[in-house]
Write an enzyme that holds these catalytic residues in place. Structure first.
Site, mmCIF file in Angstrom:
data_model
loop_
_atom_site.group_PDB
_atom_site.id
_atom_site.type_symbol
_atom_site.label_atom_id
_atom_site.label_comp_id
_atom_site.label_asym_id
_atom_site.label_seq_id
_atom_site.Cartn_x
_atom_site.Cartn_y
_atom_site.Cartn_z
ATOM 1 C CE1 TYR A 154 -3.976 2.172 0.670
ATOM 2 C CE2 TYR A 154 -2.601 3.196 2.347
ATOM 3 C CZ TYR A 154 -3.737 3.201 1.567
ATOM 4 O OH TYR A 154 -4.648 4.226 1.677
ATOM 5 C CE LYS A 158 -3.645 4.893 -1.540
ATOM 6 N NZ LYS A 158 -4.694 5.444 -2.384
HETATM 7 P P1 NAD Z 1 -13.342 2.596 1.095
HETATM 8 O O1 NAD Z 1 -12.868 1.183 1.162
HETATM 9 O O2 NAD Z 1 -14.542 3.009 1.849
HETATM 10 O O3 NAD Z 1 -13.571 3.038 -0.431
HETATM 11 C C1 NAD Z 1 -12.762 2.587 -1.482
HETATM 12 C C2 NAD Z 1 -13.529 2.752 -2.770
HETATM 13 O O4 NAD Z 1 -12.733 2.269 -3.863
HETATM 14 C C3 NAD Z 1 -14.825 1.955 -2.774
HETATM 15 O O5 NAD Z 1 -15.844 2.740 -3.342
HETATM 16 C C4 NAD Z 1 -14.488 0.771 -3.675
HETATM 17 O O6 NAD Z 1 -15.607 0.232 -4.333
HETATM 18 C C5 NAD Z 1 -13.531 1.409 -4.660
HETATM 19 N N1 NAD Z 1 -12.711 0.427 -5.342
HETATM 20 C C6 NAD Z 1 -11.860 -0.472 -4.783
HETATM 21 N N2 NAD Z 1 -11.323 -1.242 -5.734
HETATM 22 C C7 NAD Z 1 -11.831 -0.816 -6.928
HETATM 23 C C8 NAD Z 1 -11.658 -1.224 -8.271
HETATM 24 N N3 NAD Z 1 -10.840 -2.226 -8.617
HETATM 25 N N4 NAD Z 1 -12.344 -0.571 -9.237
HETATM 26 C C9 NAD Z 1 -13.193 0.444 -8.912
HETATM 27 N N5 NAD Z 1 -13.392 0.871 -7.648
HETATM 28 C C10 NAD Z 1 -12.718 0.233 -6.678
HETATM 29 O O7 NAD Z 1 -12.093 3.436 1.522
HETATM 30 P P2 NAD Z 1 -11.821 5.007 1.682
HETATM 31 O O8 NAD Z 1 -11.187 5.138 2.987
HETATM 32 O O9 NAD Z 1 -12.974 5.831 1.329
HETATM 33 O O10 NAD Z 1 -10.672 5.163 0.587
HETATM 34 C C11 NAD Z 1 -10.696 6.075 -0.486
HETATM 35 C C12 NAD Z 1 -9.278 6.408 -0.878
HETATM 36 O O11 NAD Z 1 -8.652 7.085 0.205
HETATM 37 C C13 NAD Z 1 -8.417 5.175 -1.157
HETATM 38 O O12 NAD Z 1 -7.561 5.434 -2.262
HETATM 39 C C14 NAD Z 1 -7.605 5.044 0.101
HETATM 40 O O13 NAD Z 1 -6.384 4.367 -0.125
HETATM 41 C C15 NAD Z 1 -7.403 6.487 0.488
HETATM 42 N N6 NAD Z 1 -7.059 6.695 1.894
HETATM 43 C C16 NAD Z 1 -7.908 6.315 2.885
HETATM 44 C C17 NAD Z 1 -7.516 6.521 4.210
HETATM 45 C C18 NAD Z 1 -8.391 6.117 5.366
HETATM 46 O O14 NAD Z 1 -7.923 6.223 6.521
HETATM 47 N N7 NAD Z 1 -9.619 5.720 5.184
HETATM 48 C C19 NAD Z 1 -6.282 7.108 4.491
HETATM 49 C C20 NAD Z 1 -5.457 7.475 3.454
HETATM 50 C C21 NAD Z 1 -5.854 7.275 2.153
#
Ligand code: NAD
Length: 246
Positions: A154, A158
């Site tokens: 991951y 990123k």
């Molecule tokens: P989440 O798991 O709720 O949402 C992830 C989304 O990505 C979902 O809608 C899922 O359907 C979609 N997705 C996953 N694989 C896919 C694919 N192959 N094709 C199309 N869509 C796909 O998580 P989140 O926390 O809302 O994450 C959103 C972004 O933020 C991600 O890139 C994550 O890495 C990043 N992020 C999240 C956090 C956190 O603490 N939640 C921190 C840093 C970065």
């Protein structure tokens, strides 16, 4: 703030993507959301956006599939007529210690998180370049800046997104397209919901603001970067992490 603009948001059915879709729609943008599997959740986001009086549609697509992404991008352009903003938000985790990490877990995280963003940037740039104020926003992570135990795949993905952001910013600057990355810390979504309580407690102690962030607090930054107010910001990585890595 985004009246008359059209945005594409990957992974828009829940979490940070959903919050971004809603705040964009609330601010007047027409929005296409990409979802991977949950049609009901995607439909709910579309209905919620339509209540703001904008055009909204959901498209099912695995972002890591180059040709599927190409077809969906062409379909979106046909339906909406123009595209100004792309938010590469779709992402997954498959955590595990480096010494035990499987090849499949490494590959799938890189494929969704990096190749997915490349695919959508690659296929939508031709349309975004026609916008007078094109915007590409990549959702990276503080894990890509500082590294994190158990997240070799991951954090590598990123960090790669930051490289993609800076190159896209340089290549598309002459076409008035900006590209920036947001690096969230720990945000309350499904992605962090499965973390053990003791880890969540440790996180809260490590964060100067003493709490996790909300998806809306990341979406608000995406809204700013998508707006005309951010026209002179490009190639940047902006953290939204409660001060954790300040
Ligand atoms: P989440 O798991 O709720 O949402 C992830 C989304 O990505 C979902 O809608 C899922 O359907 C979609 N997705 C996953 N694989 C896919 C694919 N192959 N094709 C199309 N869509 C796909 O998580 P989140 O926390 O809302 O994450 C959103 C972004 O933020 C991600 O890139 C994550 O890495 C990043 N992020 C999240 C956090 C956190 O603490 N939640 C921190 C840093 C970065």
């Amino acid at each position: 703030m985004l009246k008359g603009k059209t945005a594409v948001i990957t992974g828009g059915s829940r979490g940070i993507g959903r919050a971004t879709a809603l705040i964009f729609a609330k601010n007047g943008a027409d929005v296409a959301v990409i979802f991977s599997g949950n049609e009901a959740a995607a439909g709910e986001v579309v209905s919620a956006m339509e209540k703001f009086g904008v055009k909204a549609k959901a498209y099912q697509c695995d972002v890591s599939d180059f040709s599927q992404a190409k077809n969906i991008c062409a379909e979106i352009f046909k339906e909406f007529g123009k595209i100004d903003i792309l938010v590469n938000n779709a992402g997954i985790t498959k955590d595990g210690l480096l010494l035990a990490m499987s090849e499949a877990d490494f590959d799938s995280v890189i494929n969704v998180n990096v190749k997915g963003a490349f695919n959508f940037t690659r296929h939508l740039s031709r349309y975004i370049m026609k916008s007078p104020a094109g915007r590409i926003i990549n959702i990276s992570s503080v894990s890509g800046i500082a590294g994190n135990v158990g997240q070799a795949n991951y954090s590598a993905s990123k960090a790669a997104l930051i490289g993609l952001t800076k190159t896209t910013a340089k290549e598309l600057a002459s076409r008035n397209v900006t590209c920036n990355a947001i690096a969230p810390g720990f945000i309350e979504t499904d992605m962090t919901a499965s973390l053990p309580d003791e880890i969540l407690e440790k996180v809260k102690t490590a964060v100067p603001l003493k709490r996790m962030g909300k998806p809306e607090e990341v979406a608000a930054l995406a809204l700013f970067l998508a707006s005309d107010a951010a026209a002179y910001i490009t190639g940047e990585v902006i953290k939204a992490d409660g001060g954790m890595y300040a």
